[in-house]
Design a protein around this motif. Sequence first.
Motif, mmCIF file in Angstrom:
data_model
loop_
_atom_site.group_PDB
_atom_site.id
_atom_site.type_symbol
_atom_site.label_atom_id
_atom_site.label_comp_id
_atom_site.label_asym_id
_atom_site.label_seq_id
_atom_site.Cartn_x
_atom_site.Cartn_y
_atom_site.Cartn_z
ATOM 1 N N UNK A 151 0.770 -1.104 -0.041
ATOM 2 C CA UNK A 151 0.009 0.111 0.019
ATOM 3 C C UNK A 151 0.948 1.247 -0.005
ATOM 4 N N UNK A 152 0.181 2.250 -0.646
ATOM 5 C CA UNK A 152 1.131 3.704 -0.730
ATOM 6 C C UNK A 152 0.992 4.428 0.717
ATOM 7 N N UNK A 153 1.802 5.417 0.898
ATOM 8 C CA UNK A 153 1.876 6.201 2.113
ATOM 9 C C UNK A 153 0.239 6.540 2.548
ATOM 10 N N UNK A 154 -0.146 7.360 1.537
ATOM 11 C CA UNK A 154 -1.389 7.955 2.142
ATOM 12 C C UNK A 154 -2.579 7.178 2.360
ATOM 13 N N UNK A 155 -2.454 5.800 1.972
ATOM 14 C CA UNK A 155 -3.642 4.778 2.354
ATOM 15 C C UNK A 155 -3.114 3.853 3.193
ATOM 16 N N UNK A 156 -2.198 3.944 3.715
ATOM 17 C CA UNK A 156 -1.717 2.942 5.111
ATOM 18 C C UNK A 156 -2.656 2.798 6.295
ATOM 19 N N UNK A 157 -2.823 4.099 6.731
ATOM 20 C CA UNK A 157 -3.717 3.922 7.879
ATOM 21 C C UNK A 157 -5.093 3.528 7.542
ATOM 22 N N UNK A 158 -5.609 3.798 6.281
ATOM 23 C CA UNK A 158 -7.179 3.117 5.836
ATOM 24 C C UNK A 158 -7.023 1.503 5.860
ATOM 25 N N UNK A 159 -6.035 1.059 5.174
ATOM 26 C CA UNK A 159 -5.784 -0.314 5.043
ATOM 27 C C UNK A 159 -5.547 -0.902 6.383
ATOM 28 N N UNK A 160 -4.557 -0.302 7.292
ATOM 29 C CA UNK A 160 -4.250 -1.054 8.512
ATOM 30 C C UNK A 160 -5.364 -0.977 9.451
ATOM 31 N N UNK A 161 -6.479 0.123 9.306
ATOM 32 C CA UNK A 161 -7.674 -0.030 10.002
ATOM 33 C C UNK A 161 -8.755 -1.085 9.631
ATOM 34 N N UNK A 162 -8.730 -0.879 8.342
ATOM 35 C CA UNK A 162 -9.871 -1.888 7.730
ATOM 36 C C UNK A 162 -9.358 -3.365 7.999
ATOM 37 N N UNK A 163 -8.026 -3.678 7.932
ATOM 38 C CA UNK A 163 -7.701 -5.159 7.999
ATOM 39 C C UNK A 163 -8.099 -5.287 9.583
ATOM 40 N N UNK A 164 -7.701 -4.111 10.705
ATOM 41 C CA UNK A 164 -8.008 -4.482 12.160
ATOM 42 C C UNK A 164 -9.390 -4.678 12.298
ATOM 43 N N UNK A 165 -10.240 -4.299 11.538
ATOM 44 C CA UNK A 165 -11.861 -4.351 11.763
ATOM 45 C C UNK A 165 -12.120 -5.796 11.834
ATOM 46 N N UNK A 166 -11.422 -6.531 11.142
ATOM 47 C CA UNK A 166 -11.666 -8.003 11.122
ATOM 48 C C UNK A 166 -11.521 -8.562 12.378
ATOM 49 N N UNK A 167 -10.372 -8.215 13.429
ATOM 50 C CA UNK A 167 -10.314 -8.417 14.709
ATOM 51 C C UNK A 167 -11.527 -8.364 15.396
ATOM 52 N N UNK A 168 -12.171 -7.165 15.215
ATOM 53 C CA UNK A 168 -13.213 -6.676 15.819
ATOM 54 C C UNK A 168 -14.325 -7.683 15.753
#
Length: 551
Positions: A217-234
């Motif tokens: 993932x590029x720089x400006x979307x790292x937070x989005x991808x990181x949070x989206x992936x962690x939603x699976x945990x929740x």
Amino acid sequence: MKFENILEEIDGCGWFQVLIVTLLCVPRVILPCHFLLNNFIAAVPSHHCDLSALDDGGLFGNLTQEQRLTVSVPVQEDGTPSSCKMFPEPQFQLLSNSNDSDLATVPCQNGWAYDNSTFKSTMATEWDLVCDRKGMNKATATIFFVGVMIGAIAFGTLTDKFGRKPMLLVSYTISMVFGFASAFSNSYTMFGVMRFFTGFGLTGISIISTVLSLEWVDIKHRALIGITGSMAWSFGNMMLAGIAYQVNDWRMLMIAVSAPLGLAIITWWWLPESARWLIANGKVERAHLYLEKCARFNNRKDFTSKIKLEHLSDVVGMDNHNKTYSYLDLVRTPKMRRLALITGIVWYGVASTYYGISLNITGFGLNVYLTHFIYSAIEVPAKMVVYFCLDTIGRKHCQAGTLLLTGTCIAINIFVPKGQWHVRTIVAVLGKGLSEASFTTVILYTAELYPTVVRQNGLGYNNFMARLGVSLAPLIILLEDVWKPLPEVIICCVSILSGLVAFLLPETHNARLPETIEDIEQTKKRSPIFVSPLEKTEVLLKSQKNNELDQ
């Protein structure tokens, strides 16, 4: 040329990246189902000494169940029957409301009788892990997290050496095999061994899936991808409450939460290897193949004409391709050594706080299923808030702030009376949400702090520190026998201390991912994050000139 420049050409957040995150959601959903499984398989229902042996057909046999308890089991301070003590002989005089405080008691002689209205079967009820053996019950969580801790070190090394994708398959297989084996354990010792190796495998899923998704993932979307992936945990965490409610036999519950790993193994075939890792290890041909596939998937078909195979070696200097990195590289140089020390403390604090709260879900006036679901549901809005905070106030202040606020919530509950369970529940849920926010932040933050060549080693080391804290969390809860608020005091202090230490970390917001240790030590000049049109023109002219020379 930097890898971020290549991502700009192939679209650093297109359908290819969406596919990666989607395929990794299946195993990520499974993680909380195992990491917090002890809330259900090791639950201890209400119990008292088994009185069936006293029924000799005489007077005792003519008593009601309530009367049998009255004459056989002493009463605790709260008026409930004692869980671990009984009278040596029935005290029939107690039927006339006599005082039992001066009567002799003995430990349960014939085992225990359990209330099976909530749980059909748990480890505690099957192997009598109560009273003097309740430490063994808590130890099952510690054994599991010791496996997670050792697995973090092993997978950190193996993944940086053999690649992200092959080791992900290994972790899937180990987790599924030993997850099923745990359900068929016929002794406490066998169960402990099986859970150890289950945790060993699951930690590979945890750290590899995070790195693999972020490295594409590029720089400006790292937070989005990181949070989206962690939603699976929740979502997996919320599902666990529902699954445990429907499957209240601990063996069947273990099978239910392990079975989806079979689907994860099937989806593994469509996952790509990390192009960053391939380039960093000199495997430019395979990297170019995956980059072409990504470009086609994201409808950037002119990639091949812009980026030639021979130019990928410039992304990371050729002198790094034949070098083997290990955990020692985390402490060889001064800035890496400082980074490892600080992140280790922060990870220890984050994990200790999160699991110290998550594994202690009683005492709030709600049943265990509802409490677990509420604790899980609060994670979703917490992660949404974190997503905006990460790009607004930065990673460092988000990390430190969530830890300090979590510690504050725990401190407030220390002084709120037990009778005010409404207030305690609200504060505890808020603290749980903040602790999850700190965990979500630290995963993304750490992946951005460590360079590509040792990123998996860095996450492996930090996961080791985290699981060290988690392994101790169940044992810290046992300290309530010494002084009731002591576990909360310890967790509160750890949370606040690690929050203060987080202020010592550098900010990574809008910074490119470091590729080598030299990038951290700044012995090389790091390229700008965003490339101006003039600089892009210079890069293209230089590329064309190199092409002419190559021809």
